[in-house]
Design a protein around this motif. Sequence first.
Motif, PDB file in Angstrom:
ATOM      1  N   MET A   1       1.323  -0.615  -0.527  1.00  0.00           N
ATOM      2  CA  MET A   1       0.022   0.203  -0.405  1.00  0.00           C
ATOM      3  C   MET A   1       0.474   1.162   0.362  1.00  0.00           C
ATOM      4  SD  MET A   1      -3.123   0.682   2.701  1.00  0.00           S
ATOM      5  CE  MET A   1      -3.998   2.287   2.436  1.00  0.00           C
ATOM      6  N   LYS A   2       0.786   2.440  -1.094  1.00  0.00           N
ATOM      7  CA  LYS A   2       1.021   3.423  -1.122  1.00  0.00           C
ATOM      8  C   LYS A   2       0.859   3.914   0.164  1.00  0.00           C
ATOM      9  CE  LYS A   2       2.773   2.119  -5.982  1.00  0.00           C
ATOM     10  NZ  LYS A   2       4.648   2.894  -5.868  1.00  0.00           N
ATOM     11  N   PHE A   3       2.188   5.030   0.609  1.00  0.00           N
ATOM     12  CA  PHE A   3       2.167   6.008   1.152  1.00  0.00           C
ATOM     13  C   PHE A   3       0.859   7.551   0.887  1.00  0.00           C
ATOM     14  CE2 PHE A   3       3.337  10.431   3.616  1.00  0.00           C
ATOM     15  CZ  PHE A   3       2.361  10.287   4.481  1.00  0.00           C
ATOM     16  N   LYS A   4      -0.153   8.109   1.266  1.00  0.00           N
ATOM     17  CA  LYS A   4      -0.553   9.493   0.655  1.00  0.00           C
ATOM     18  C   LYS A   4      -0.395  10.337   1.488  1.00  0.00           C
ATOM     19  CE  LYS A   4      -4.221   6.819  -2.332  1.00  0.00           C
ATOM     20  NZ  LYS A   4      -4.898   7.295  -2.733  1.00  0.00           N
ATOM     21  N   ARG A   5      -0.190  11.866   0.775  1.00  0.00           N
ATOM     22  CA  ARG A   5       0.695  12.772   2.037  1.00  0.00           C
ATOM     23  C   ARG A   5      -1.003  13.427   2.158  1.00  0.00           C
ATOM     24  NH1 ARG A   5       2.916  17.222  -0.338  1.00  0.00           N
ATOM     25  NH2 ARG A   5       2.693  16.218  -2.619  1.00  0.00           N
ATOM     26  N   LYS A   6      -1.589  13.440   3.596  1.00  0.00           N
ATOM     27  CA  LYS A   6      -2.576  14.530   4.711  1.00  0.00           C
ATOM     28  C   LYS A   6      -2.277  14.934   4.440  1.00  0.00           C
ATOM     29  CE  LYS A   6      -3.604  10.157   7.019  1.00  0.00           C
ATOM     30  NZ  LYS A   6      -4.540   9.341   5.996  1.00  0.00           N
ATOM     31  N   LEU A   7      -3.150  16.154   3.491  1.00  0.00           N
ATOM     32  CA  LEU A   7      -3.583  17.682   3.536  1.00  0.00           C
ATOM     33  C   LEU A   7      -4.891  18.531   3.687  1.00  0.00           C
ATOM     34  CD1 LEU A   7      -1.408  17.914   0.795  1.00  0.00           C
ATOM     35  CD2 LEU A   7      -0.189  18.229   2.454  1.00  0.00           C
ATOM     36  N   ASP A   8      -4.465  19.681   4.973  1.00  0.00           N
ATOM     37  CA  ASP A   8      -5.504  20.438   5.041  1.00  0.00           C
ATOM     38  C   ASP A   8      -7.111  20.693   3.748  1.00  0.00           C
ATOM     39  OD1 ASP A   8      -5.497  19.544   8.061  1.00  0.00           O
ATOM     40  OD2 ASP A   8      -4.206  21.315   7.728  1.00  0.00           O
ATOM     41  N   ILE A   9      -5.432  21.708   2.609  1.00  0.00           N
ATOM     42  CA  ILE A   9      -6.197  22.306   1.697  1.00  0.00           C
ATOM     43  C   ILE A   9      -5.231  22.088   0.299  1.00  0.00           C
ATOM     44  CG2 ILE A   9      -7.488  24.217  -0.090  1.00  0.00           C
ATOM     45  CD1 ILE A   9      -7.321  25.499   3.194  1.00  0.00           C
ATOM     46  N   VAL A  10      -5.672  22.009  -0.419  1.00  0.00           N
ATOM     47  CA  VAL A  10      -4.995  22.151  -2.022  1.00  0.00           C
ATOM     48  C   VAL A  10      -5.943  22.728  -2.851  1.00  0.00           C
ATOM     49  CG1 VAL A  10      -4.313  20.160  -3.914  1.00  0.00           C
ATOM     50  CG2 VAL A  10      -3.720  19.623  -1.293  1.00  0.00           C
ATOM     51  N   VAL A  11      -4.739  23.195  -4.060  1.00  0.00           N
ATOM     52  CA  VAL A  11      -5.312  23.729  -4.689  1.00  0.00           C
ATOM     53  C   VAL A  11      -4.893  23.969  -6.245  1.00  0.00           C
ATOM     54  CG1 VAL A  11      -5.905  26.436  -5.650  1.00  0.00           C
ATOM     55  CG2 VAL A  11      -5.834  26.018  -2.855  1.00  0.00           C
ATOM     56  N   ILE A  12      -5.277  23.647  -6.731  1.00  0.00           N
ATOM     57  CA  ILE A  12      -4.901  23.441  -8.186  1.00  0.00           C
ATOM     58  C   ILE A  12      -6.291  24.319  -9.540  1.00  0.00           C
ATOM     59  CG2 ILE A  12      -4.371  21.435  -7.940  1.00  0.00           C
ATOM     60  CD1 ILE A  12      -6.816  20.120  -9.582  1.00  0.00           C
ATOM     61  N   SER A  13      -5.143  24.324 -10.334  1.00  0.00           N
ATOM     62  CA  SER A  13      -6.427  25.481 -11.738  1.00  0.00           C
ATOM     63  C   SER A  13      -5.544  25.347 -12.938  1.00  0.00           C
ATOM     64  CB  SER A  13      -6.323  26.446 -11.112  1.00  0.00           C
ATOM     65  OG  SER A  13      -4.554  27.287 -11.170  1.00  0.00           O
ATOM     66  N   ASP A  14      -6.725  25.252 -13.785  1.00  0.00           N
ATOM     67  CA  ASP A  14      -6.344  25.771 -15.317  1.00  0.00           C
ATOM     68  C   ASP A  14      -5.335  24.250 -15.885  1.00  0.00           C
ATOM     69  OD1 ASP A  14      -6.127  29.132 -16.172  1.00  0.00           O
ATOM     70  OD2 ASP A  14      -4.636  28.970 -13.876  1.00  0.00           O
ATOM     71  N   VAL A  15      -6.576  23.132 -15.366  1.00  0.00           N
ATOM     72  CA  VAL A  15      -6.355  22.499 -15.885  1.00  0.00           C
ATOM     73  C   VAL A  15      -6.231  21.800 -17.270  1.00  0.00           C
ATOM     74  CG1 VAL A  15      -6.220  19.880 -15.802  1.00  0.00           C
ATOM     75  CG2 VAL A  15      -6.688  21.147 -13.820  1.00  0.00           C
ATOM     76  N   HIS A  16      -7.320  22.776 -17.859  1.00  0.00           N
ATOM     77  CA  HIS A  16      -7.650  22.483 -19.753  1.00  0.00           C
ATOM     78  C   HIS A  16      -7.666  20.665 -19.651  1.00  0.00           C
ATOM     79  CE1 HIS A  16      -7.262  26.769 -19.913  1.00  0.00           C
ATOM     80  NE2 HIS A  16      -6.148  26.984 -19.009  1.00  0.00           N
ATOM     81  N   LEU A  17      -9.075  20.299 -19.337  1.00  0.00           N
ATOM     82  CA  LEU A  17      -9.081  19.292 -19.854  1.00  0.00           C
ATOM     83  C   LEU A  17      -9.957  19.552 -20.890  1.00  0.00           C
ATOM     84  CD1 LEU A  17     -10.899  18.021 -16.313  1.00  0.00           C
ATOM     85  CD2 LEU A  17      -8.365  16.637 -17.601  1.00  0.00           C
ATOM     86  N   GLY A  18      -9.675  18.326 -22.131  1.00  0.00           N
ATOM     87  CA  GLY A  18     -10.077  18.724 -23.236  1.00  0.00           C
ATOM     88  C   GLY A  18      -9.146  19.203 -24.586  1.00  0.00           C
TER      89      GLY A  18
ATOM     90  N   LEU B   1       3.273  22.470 -13.989  1.00  0.00           N
ATOM     91  CA  LEU B   1       2.195  21.166 -13.505  1.00  0.00           C
ATOM     92  C   LEU B   1       2.374  21.531 -12.289  1.00  0.00           C
ATOM     93  CD1 LEU B   1       2.919  19.801 -16.278  1.00  0.00           C
ATOM     94  CD2 LEU B   1       3.315  18.048 -15.057  1.00  0.00           C
ATOM     95  N   THR B   2       2.185  22.777 -11.590  1.00  0.00           N
ATOM     96  CA  THR B   2       2.234  23.027  -9.569  1.00  0.00           C
ATOM     97  C   THR B   2       0.718  23.165  -9.008  1.00  0.00           C
ATOM     98  OG1 THR B   2       2.022  25.673 -10.809  1.00  0.00           O
ATOM     99  CG2 THR B   2       4.028  24.579 -10.752  1.00  0.00           C
ATOM    100  N   ALA B   3       0.958  23.321  -8.436  1.00  0.00           N
ATOM    101  CA  ALA B   3      -0.626  23.363  -7.228  1.00  0.00           C
ATOM    102  C   ALA B   3       0.256  23.788  -5.615  1.00  0.00           C
ATOM    103  CB  ALA B   3      -0.975  21.615  -6.600  1.00  0.00           C
ATOM    104  N   LEU B   4      -0.972  24.212  -4.918  1.00  0.00           N
ATOM    105  CA  LEU B   4      -0.613  24.504  -3.616  1.00  0.00           C
ATOM    106  C   LEU B   4      -0.948  23.800  -2.740  1.00  0.00           C
ATOM    107  CD1 LEU B   4      -1.915  28.942  -4.450  1.00  0.00           C
ATOM    108  CD2 LEU B   4       0.348  27.855  -4.025  1.00  0.00           C
ATOM    109  N   GLU B   5      -0.425  23.915  -1.767  1.00  0.00           N
ATOM    110  CA  GLU B   5      -0.980  22.819  -0.667  1.00  0.00           C
ATOM    111  C   GLU B   5      -0.790  23.773   0.695  1.00  0.00           C
ATOM    112  OE1 GLU B   5       1.009  19.026  -2.654  1.00  0.00           O
ATOM    113  OE2 GLU B   5       2.046  19.558  -0.761  1.00  0.00           O
ATOM    114  N   TYR B   6      -1.330  22.832   1.490  1.00  0.00           N
ATOM    115  CA  TYR B   6      -1.878  23.882   2.710  1.00  0.00           C
ATOM    116  C   TYR B   6      -2.088  23.068   4.575  1.00  0.00           C
ATOM    117  CZ  TYR B   6      -3.085  27.626   7.002  1.00  0.00           C
ATOM    118  OH  TYR B   6      -2.747  27.245   8.291  1.00  0.00           O
ATOM    119  N   GLN B   7      -0.980  22.779   4.699  1.00  0.00           N
ATOM    120  CA  GLN B   7      -0.951  21.385   5.968  1.00  0.00           C
ATOM    121  C   GLN B   7       0.371  22.451   6.779  1.00  0.00           C
ATOM    122  OE1 GLN B   7      -2.043  19.334   6.380  1.00  0.00           O
ATOM    123  NE2 GLN B   7      -1.070  17.510   7.312  1.00  0.00           N
ATOM    124  N   PHE B   8      -0.104  22.176   8.682  1.00  0.00           N
ATOM    125  CA  PHE B   8       0.638  22.530   9.669  1.00  0.00           C
ATOM    126  C   PHE B   8       0.541  24.191   9.443  1.00  0.00           C
ATOM    127  CE2 PHE B   8       2.447  18.346   8.713  1.00  0.00           C
ATOM    128  CZ  PHE B   8       1.878  17.613   9.922  1.00  0.00           C
TER     129      PHE B   8
END
Length: 282
Positions: free
Chosen positions: A1-18, A230-237
Amino acid sequence: MKFKRKLDIVVISDVHLGTYGCQAKALLTYLNSIEPKHLILNGDIIDIWQFNKNYFPKSHLKIIKKLLSLATKGTKITYITGNHDDMLRKFSDVTFGNISVVDKLLLKIDGKKMWFFHGDVFDASIQHTKWLAKLGGYGYDTLIVINSVVNWFLNKIGKERFSLSKRIKQSVKGAIKHISNFEKTATDLAIENQYDVVVCGHIHQPKKELVETSKGKTLYLNSGDWVENLTALEYQFKRWKLYTFDSDKLAPFIVDEDLVQMSEKDLIAAITIFGNNVKKAN
């Protein structure tokens, strides 16, 4: 089982699916490496402007399925509308299950006032001449396709990939001025309205910077994009971090097993159910 990072908030934008430039496989790898309590999709996730029924590959459908899976498992998802998905603004303030659609988001976290919005409201070319902005979007997408061919060749000869559009942005004075004006407008308004943090997307320029003027200070954050940076914002601690996929040293996460086994027909069915829920909520 792979470890997944637990985060309070993640922000992603401008993915442009399609669109051809969307880095859906990389984004899916990232989403499978985290467990966010709150996922904020800050605009331009689905590129409705350039949507083509003949191009919406399975990897793009898997992103939508993954988002639905996260919501089902308890992640709160807030979809902030942008300019490329502005048709969704007709569903603003609609909530269904753990998913809500809004035009902006105000939060108070750990005693700090935070303002989240996409950022196209500052762009005069979009507000007054949408057709011109759309034309520019098609040109940008063409540039990304050319860039992908160039990077494929560079990879074959063992060279590092590079971004043509980023190089252009960094060399054209008008583009530099536009980005600078955008950041100044966002931070000036945030300070004027006493927001401790302002979080944007739109300009595809990831950034974390504390801005201070004679009137006050604010932390400016831009989530960048999943086309070039290929970036995101993460909020933790109680801290914000700018995440960059290319710098992630963690072992790659394969897609979820249910997604591996899922056929394209099943993926489309899942998205259809999602759309029907939106209509019922509205």
